[in-house]
Design an enzyme around this catalytic site. Sequence first.
Site, PDB file in Angstrom:
ATOM      1  N   TYR A 249       0.841  -1.201   0.000  1.00 40.91           N
ATOM      2  CA  TYR A 249       0.000   0.000   0.000  1.00 40.91           C
ATOM      3  C   TYR A 249       0.875   1.248   0.000  1.00 40.91           C
ATOM      4  O   TYR A 249       0.675   2.171  -0.802  1.00 40.91           O
ATOM      5  CB  TYR A 249      -0.916   0.004   1.216  1.00 40.91           C
ATOM      6  CG  TYR A 249      -1.736   1.266   1.366  1.00 40.91           C
ATOM      7  CD1 TYR A 249      -2.925   1.423   0.659  1.00 40.91           C
ATOM      8  CD2 TYR A 249      -1.327   2.294   2.212  1.00 40.91           C
ATOM      9  CE1 TYR A 249      -3.685   2.582   0.783  1.00 40.91           C
ATOM     10  CE2 TYR A 249      -2.074   3.452   2.345  1.00 40.91           C
ATOM     11  CZ  TYR A 249      -3.247   3.591   1.624  1.00 40.91           C
ATOM     12  OH  TYR A 249      -3.987   4.748   1.754  1.00 40.91           O
ATOM     13  N   LYS A 253       1.275   4.215  -3.013  1.00 41.13           N
ATOM     14  CA  LYS A 253       1.025   5.642  -2.840  1.00 41.13           C
ATOM     15  C   LYS A 253       2.253   6.476  -3.220  1.00 41.13           C
ATOM     16  O   LYS A 253       2.125   7.594  -3.729  1.00 41.13           O
ATOM     17  CB  LYS A 253       0.606   5.932  -1.399  1.00 41.13           C
ATOM     18  CG  LYS A 253      -0.769   5.349  -1.045  1.00 41.13           C
ATOM     19  CD  LYS A 253      -1.850   5.871  -1.977  1.00 41.13           C
ATOM     20  CE  LYS A 253      -3.234   5.385  -1.582  1.00 41.13           C
ATOM     21  NZ  LYS A 253      -4.290   5.905  -2.484  1.00 41.13           N
TER      22      LYS A 253
END
Length: 351
Positions: A249, A253
């Site tokens: 994750y 990003k």
Amino acid sequence: MSLCQRILTRHGLRASPAVMKTTSTSISSTQFRQMHSSKSVATTTTQALLAEFERRSNTIPKPPESRENPMIGIAPAARENVGQKRFADFNLNGRVFVVTGGARGLGLSLAEALAETGGNVYCFDRQPEAGPQWGEASRRAEEYGGSLHYRQQDVQDSEGIDRNIAEIADKHQRLDGIIAAAGVQHLAPAMEWTREEANRMMDINYTGLMMTATSAARQMFKYKCHGSMCFIASMSGSVANKGLLSPVYNSSKAAVVQLARNLAMEWSPIRKDGTGGIRVNCISPGHILTPMVLKNFEEVPGLREKWESENMMGRLAETSEFKGAALFLLSNASSFMTGNNLVIDGGHTAW
């Protein structure tokens, strides 16, 4: 594998170790010609390979020169009477936007910001229906002259994204920008991730976002709309979150922030035919009380208390606290801002 190696492989040829070593770095067409002048390779094949190499070398796409294609006309002219209309730079009346991940949570709050200032906003989400806050949000949007529309659309479905965005742009004869907020989270130690899990997360958080942006850009170029895009990244793209094991994750990003920089370089200059003029920026929120984060708190006891103690404000954010930033980035108020990442994290990354 270098370009030369790929060309050789395509033609069923192999190079010597010395040649392989040389081709691992950039080479000139003269070096390429010399490497393949040996008797082991037929002259016609060498010529074909050289032609292919030179063709591809000469067709490498290059971004437009910003100095030659400045974004003139985006900012208010200096002669305009400042203050003639209250908050005119934030007025989105008549403009058209797409917000992904807009069924609930942060995406819906950001969509509200655009609609409440006059924008016609289309929210995409994979959920069959929008969340319980949708009705009130839609009512307020109409009250202030905007509108909210919901379409079930998964960002992993690139053809569906293309089709829906094209339909919206054709209907209004314009598209002024997007907010790309769709994303997923998965917690697991790095050694427990599978290839399938990693690919799925990157497909949604990064590839799905890129496909949304490129689809929107095609319509903005088509209708020569000089608009703006806002990608929802995260402070997790800049730091490792204490107490939370989410390596993929966080990496996704970080990739989103870098993508914004590159698309800003490519799309911000205005071409001679009037296309371009698209600003691209990111918002990197800190910890927000969204359904996804509340699920994290269920999975990791004590996580909320830890996060609250890690920022300077001693609390977590509400989704509504990012509405102003989204309105700023999608409106003329940020007319001189592109390729940037706006970190809003309660001071989390400042100490």
